[in-house]
Design a protein around this motif. Structure first.
Motif, short mmCIF file in Angstrom:
data_model
loop_
_atom_site.label_atom_id
_atom_site.label_comp_id
_atom_site.label_asym_id
_atom_site.label_seq_id
_atom_site.Cartn_x
_atom_site.Cartn_y
_atom_site.Cartn_z
N THR A 176 0.83 -1.21 0.00
CA THR A 176 0.00 0.00 0.00
C THR A 176 0.86 1.26 0.00
O THR A 176 0.55 2.23 -0.70
N ILE A 177 1.95 1.25 0.76
CA ILE A 177 2.84 2.41 0.78
C ILE A 177 3.47 2.63 -0.59
O ILE A 177 3.53 3.78 -1.08
N ALA A 178 3.93 1.55 -1.23
CA ALA A 178 4.52 1.70 -2.56
C ALA A 178 3.49 2.20 -3.57
O ALA A 178 3.79 3.06 -4.42
N TRP A 179 2.25 1.68 -3.48
CA TRP A 179 1.19 2.13 -4.39
C TRP A 179 0.90 3.62 -4.20
O TRP A 179 0.79 4.37 -5.17
N ALA A 180 0.77 4.05 -2.95
CA ALA A 180 0.48 5.46 -2.68
C ALA A 180 1.63 6.36 -3.13
O ALA A 180 1.40 7.46 -3.65
N PHE A 181 2.86 5.90 -2.96
CA PHE A 181 4.01 6.70 -3.36
C PHE A 181 4.04 6.90 -4.88
O PHE A 181 4.25 8.02 -5.37
N ILE A 182 3.80 5.83 -5.63
CA ILE A 182 3.83 5.94 -7.09
C ILE A 182 2.66 6.80 -7.59
O ILE A 182 2.82 7.62 -8.50
N VAL A 183 1.48 6.62 -6.99
CA VAL A 183 0.33 7.44 -7.39
C VAL A 183 0.58 8.92 -7.08
O VAL A 183 0.25 9.80 -7.87
N ALA A 184 1.20 9.20 -5.93
CA ALA A 184 1.51 10.59 -5.58
C ALA A 184 2.50 11.19 -6.57
O ALA A 184 2.35 12.35 -7.00
N LEU A 185 3.52 10.42 -6.95
CA LEU A 185 4.46 10.93 -7.95
C LEU A 185 3.78 11.19 -9.29
O LEU A 185 4.05 12.20 -9.95
N GLY A 186 2.87 10.29 -9.67
CA GLY A 186 2.14 10.49 -10.91
C GLY A 186 1.25 11.72 -10.85
O GLY A 186 1.15 12.48 -11.83
N ALA A 187 0.60 11.94 -9.72
CA ALA A 187 -0.27 13.12 -9.57
C ALA A 187 0.55 14.40 -9.62
O ALA A 187 0.16 15.39 -10.24
N ILE A 188 1.71 14.41 -8.95
CA ILE A 188 2.56 15.60 -8.98
C ILE A 188 3.06 15.87 -10.40
O ILE A 188 3.08 17.02 -10.86
N ALA A 189 3.45 14.80 -11.11
CA ALA A 189 3.90 14.98 -12.49
C ALA A 189 2.77 15.48 -13.38
O ALA A 189 2.98 16.33 -14.26
N ALA A 190 1.56 14.96 -13.16
CA ALA A 190 0.42 15.40 -13.96
C ALA A 190 0.08 16.86 -13.69
O ALA A 190 -0.20 17.63 -14.62
N LEU A 191 0.09 17.26 -12.42
CA LEU A 191 -0.19 18.65 -12.09
C LEU A 191 0.89 19.57 -12.65
O LEU A 191 0.60 20.69 -13.10
N GLY A 192 2.13 19.11 -12.61
CA GLY A 192 3.19 19.91 -13.21
C GLY A 192 3.03 20.06 -14.71
O GLY A 192 3.27 21.13 -15.28
N GLN A 193 2.58 18.98 -15.37
CA GLN A 193 2.34 19.06 -16.81
C GLN A 193 1.17 19.98 -17.12
O GLN A 193 1.19 20.70 -18.12
N ALA A 194 0.17 19.99 -16.25
CA ALA A 194 -0.99 20.86 -16.46
C ALA A 194 -0.72 22.31 -16.11
O ALA A 194 -1.55 23.18 -16.37
N GLY A 195 0.42 22.58 -15.49
CA GLY A 195 0.78 23.95 -15.18
C GLY A 195 0.22 24.48 -13.88
O GLY A 195 0.23 25.69 -13.65
N ILE A 196 -0.23 23.60 -13.00
CA ILE A 196 -0.78 24.04 -11.72
C ILE A 196 0.01 23.46 -10.55
O ILE A 196 -0.45 23.48 -9.42
N ALA A 197 1.21 22.96 -10.83
CA ALA A 197 2.02 22.39 -9.75
C ALA A 197 2.49 23.45 -8.78
O ALA A 197 2.56 23.23 -7.57
N THR A 198 2.82 24.64 -9.28
CA THR A 198 3.32 25.68 -8.40
C THR A 198 2.26 26.17 -7.44
O THR A 198 2.55 26.47 -6.27
N ALA A 199 1.01 26.20 -7.90
CA ALA A 199 -0.06 26.73 -7.07
C ALA A 199 -0.59 25.73 -6.06
O ALA A 199 -1.13 26.12 -5.03
N ILE A 200 -0.45 24.43 -6.34
CA ILE A 200 -1.07 23.42 -5.47
C ILE A 200 -0.02 22.50 -4.84
O ILE A 200 0.08 22.41 -3.62
N THR A 201 0.74 21.82 -5.66
CA THR A 201 1.64 20.80 -5.13
C THR A 201 2.80 21.39 -4.35
O THR A 201 3.27 20.76 -3.39
N GLY A 202 3.25 22.57 -4.73
CA GLY A 202 4.37 23.17 -4.01
C GLY A 202 4.05 23.45 -2.55
O GLY A 202 4.71 22.90 -1.65
N PRO A 203 3.04 24.27 -2.25
CA PRO A 203 2.68 24.49 -0.84
C PRO A 203 2.25 23.23 -0.11
O PRO A 203 2.57 23.05 1.07
N LEU A 204 1.54 22.32 -0.80
CA LEU A 204 1.11 21.09 -0.15
C LEU A 204 2.30 20.22 0.22
O LEU A 204 2.36 19.65 1.33
N LEU A 205 3.26 20.11 -0.69
CA LEU A 205 4.45 19.31 -0.40
C LEU A 205 5.26 19.91 0.73
O LEU A 205 5.74 19.20 1.62
#
Length: 281
Positions: free
Chosen positions: A160-189
């Motif tokens: 479960t930890i490995a699954w959540a880690f890979i999904v989180a990396l995919g979500a961060i990469a997707a948000l970065g590709q969409a151009g909203i990583a700075t507004a959401i993932t940065g402060p959240l991380l």
């Protein structure tokens, strides 16, 4: 002495009517072109969407969606994963058609807004693909870890930890590709890392050193014993497969005289105490 009242100004109605007619005459061809671009573009967008849907299904997009878990998540939806992706492409093409159609009237705010949305759509499609691929990889890794550590108590937790880690990396990469990583993932991380660091510094580094040490020792001891047991089970399984491939009976079974490699159905463990000695006849 009173002055004469000024005469009423003459209004040139003919010039006003001529200007209005010129404006209407200039607008009608543009409107016809607008409708023609909309009609032709709608037909082309619909045709392209159908072709893309067939190509995606032929290359196995639904299998990928099933492996990633998207099919299960969309079980109550009217569209499957391929249908949703095709709809996104279809509406993106319609936005391009609208941009071309409104461009007939020259520069206008609607064309500027649609142009910004059209420029962002390819990034959104790539982000969606990243999420699906990341979920497929995460699910495969979870299944591999579950199968490899099925005999341990911590196998499911690690999976479960490995699954959540890979999904989180995919979500961060997707948000970065969409151009909203700075507004959401940065402060959240940053907030998550700050929270974890605060807990470690205040809790583990303060008064919880003794309890945490004992807990870690218990966890590591248990994990070591379970890992050794899983290793022994795997070795026994491999030896059993080797014996079966060589035609030899497994340990703990008896064979009748004259039989080759056929274990006795009544072993020492399965025999009741009231039975007599083994009689091959």
């Amino acid at each position: 002495m009173s002055q004469p009242l000024p005469l009423a100004l003459d209004v040139d109605f003919g010039a006003g009517i001529s200007q209005a007619w010129n404006a209407v005459a200039a607008f009608i061809p543009k409107f016809i072109g607008f409708l023609a671009i909309l009609l032709i573009g709608w037909f082309i967008a619909k045709l392209i969407a159908r072709v893309v849907d067939r190509l995606l299904r032929r290359v196995g997009s639904e299998k990928l969606a099933e492996r990633s878990g998207a099919t299960h998540a969309l079980r109550n939806s009217s569209y499957d994963a391929t249908g949703i992706l095709t709809k996104v492409i279809y509406f993106g093409l319609l936005l391009i058609v609208l941009q071309l159609a409104f461009g007939v009237f020259g520069p206008n705010p609607i064309s500027v807004m649609i142009q910004a949305v059209v420029a962002w759509l390819p990034r959104a499609v790539v982000a969606l693909v990243i999420v699906v691929v990341a979920m497929a990889i995460a699910r495969a890794v979870r299944e591999i870890i579950n199968d490899a550590l099925s005999g341990t108590s911590y196998g499911k937790v690690l999976a479960t930890i490995a699954w959540a880690f890979i999904v989180a990396l995919g979500a961060i990469a997707a948000l970065g590709q969409a151009g909203i990583a700075t507004a959401i993932t940065g402060p959240l991380l940053l907030a998550t890392l700050g929270t974890v660091a605060g807990i470690l510094i205040v809790g583990v580094g303060g008064g919880l050193i003794g309890p945490m040490r004992s807990r870690w020792e218990n966890w590591l001891t248990r994990a070591e014993s379970e890992t050794a047991g899983a290793r022994d089970s795997l070795g026994a399984y491999q030896r059993g497969r080797s014996d079966a491939a060589a035609g030899q009976p497994a340990p703990g079974t008896r064979t009748a005289p004259g039989a080759t490699g056929r274990p006795d159905a009544r072993g020492d463990q399965g025999r009741r105490g009231d039975e007599g000695p083994y009689d091959p006849m």
